[in-house]
Design an enzyme around this catalytic site. Sequence first.
Site, short mmCIF file in Angstrom:
data_model
loop_
_atom_site.label_atom_id
_atom_site.label_comp_id
_atom_site.label_asym_id
_atom_site.label_seq_id
_atom_site.Cartn_x
_atom_site.Cartn_y
_atom_site.Cartn_z
N ASP A 18 0.84 -1.15 -0.13
CA ASP A 18 -0.06 0.03 0.08
C ASP A 18 0.83 1.20 0.04
O ASP A 18 1.57 1.57 1.00
CB ASP A 18 -0.75 0.07 1.27
N ALA A 69 -5.59 14.81 -18.27
CA ALA A 69 -6.48 15.95 -18.82
C ALA A 69 -7.62 16.49 -18.26
O ALA A 69 -8.19 17.50 -18.36
CB ALA A 69 -6.88 15.43 -20.19
N TYR A 119 -10.90 14.30 -8.87
CA TYR A 119 -9.65 13.63 -9.48
C TYR A 119 -8.95 14.54 -10.07
O TYR A 119 -7.57 14.62 -9.99
CB TYR A 119 -10.39 12.69 -10.36
#
Length: 338
Positions: free
Chosen positions: A52, A121, A151
Amino acid sequence: MSGKRALVCGAGGFIGSHLVKRLRRDGYWVRGVDLKYPEFSPSAADDFVLADLCRRESWERILDRGFDEAYQLAADMGGAGYIFTGNNDSHVMHDSAMINLHMADFGVRKNVGKVFYSSSACMYPAYNQEDPRNPKCGESTAYPAAPDSEYGWEKLFSERLYAAFSRNQGLDVRVARFHNIFGPEGTWRGGREKAPAALCRKIAEQSDGGEIEIWGDGQQTRSFLYIDECVEAVRRLMESSFAGPVNVGSEEMVTINQMAAMIMETAGKKLAIKHVPGPTGVRGRNSDNGLIRAQLGWEPAMRLQQGLTTTYAWIEAQAQSAAGPVRANSGKFLEAVP
Ligand code: NAD
């Protein structure tokens, strides 16, 4: 043989697993790291650490030797059904930011030669992507910032984080803004798949004359870059002295309806399209490759139809296969890091 060592974070994911193959072909010794092994074929990495990357201890273990290059692709991400619903925002922001904070810090402390960061993008302002025929995604249009998702905000934060570590601590970084990468061995079901894979699956699962659903009116525009071209651009960027951020995408913009028609042509099926409500993201987006052409002399060679044909064949085979994904891995592994 290059004799170089590379670390690939997110090596169990779509782009990471393809990048590992390419680095091995280029003669690198490669360590892959991820929460999971690649789903569809064994990793080509020399060793693969299950770890992790949100946890500091993992980084201490992973960077137990010198690395010439690190490729940071690990992120909590998915297609529109994952990042635009709002349901996963806290994980998306927390996990990805944490991974990048550790990468930057450990990159300096452990003297990693060069760090590649995969931005997106999705960091471009929503207000420049309202006209589906004329979206603006040149690198210089990033500010004033207004990404359309958390995001995208995390990607922007991390771009700035790496830039600050480069400025203040001498970390040698390269940053690419990927535009919709697709191809075989990408997620094709389960909720994290993106438009090309989702459409290939829907079309593969229908008989000729049937019907598929598309989120929104299908007039939203995008461009899509085939995985091999993406990996080539990443390698060129890492070999160059140009740091970016730079777009890595295709300029062949299509509507989602047009892409569905292209896949139907490949599949030899004629299906009706039912438009249903669903998360769609910005109205228009296309890569602007002016900067990467000028800096690296790179542009994609493959037409979208060709990449869709290869991808459709792979997804159709997956959909038909009763065996499901390959989970076994024949590589050599370090012990798992919790
Ligand atoms: P992916 O989801 O297939 O791969 C990401 C990998 O990161 C996964 O295997 C996941 O298990 C791993 N990961 C997540 N959290 C982790 C953790 N805490 N510790 C260790 N590993 C962890 O995605 P991808 O399509 O291969 O994308 C790779 C990178 O490129 C991501 O950073 C993504 O944001 C970026 N990107 C991708 C696209 C695209 O179209 N695929 C577009 C823009 C940007």
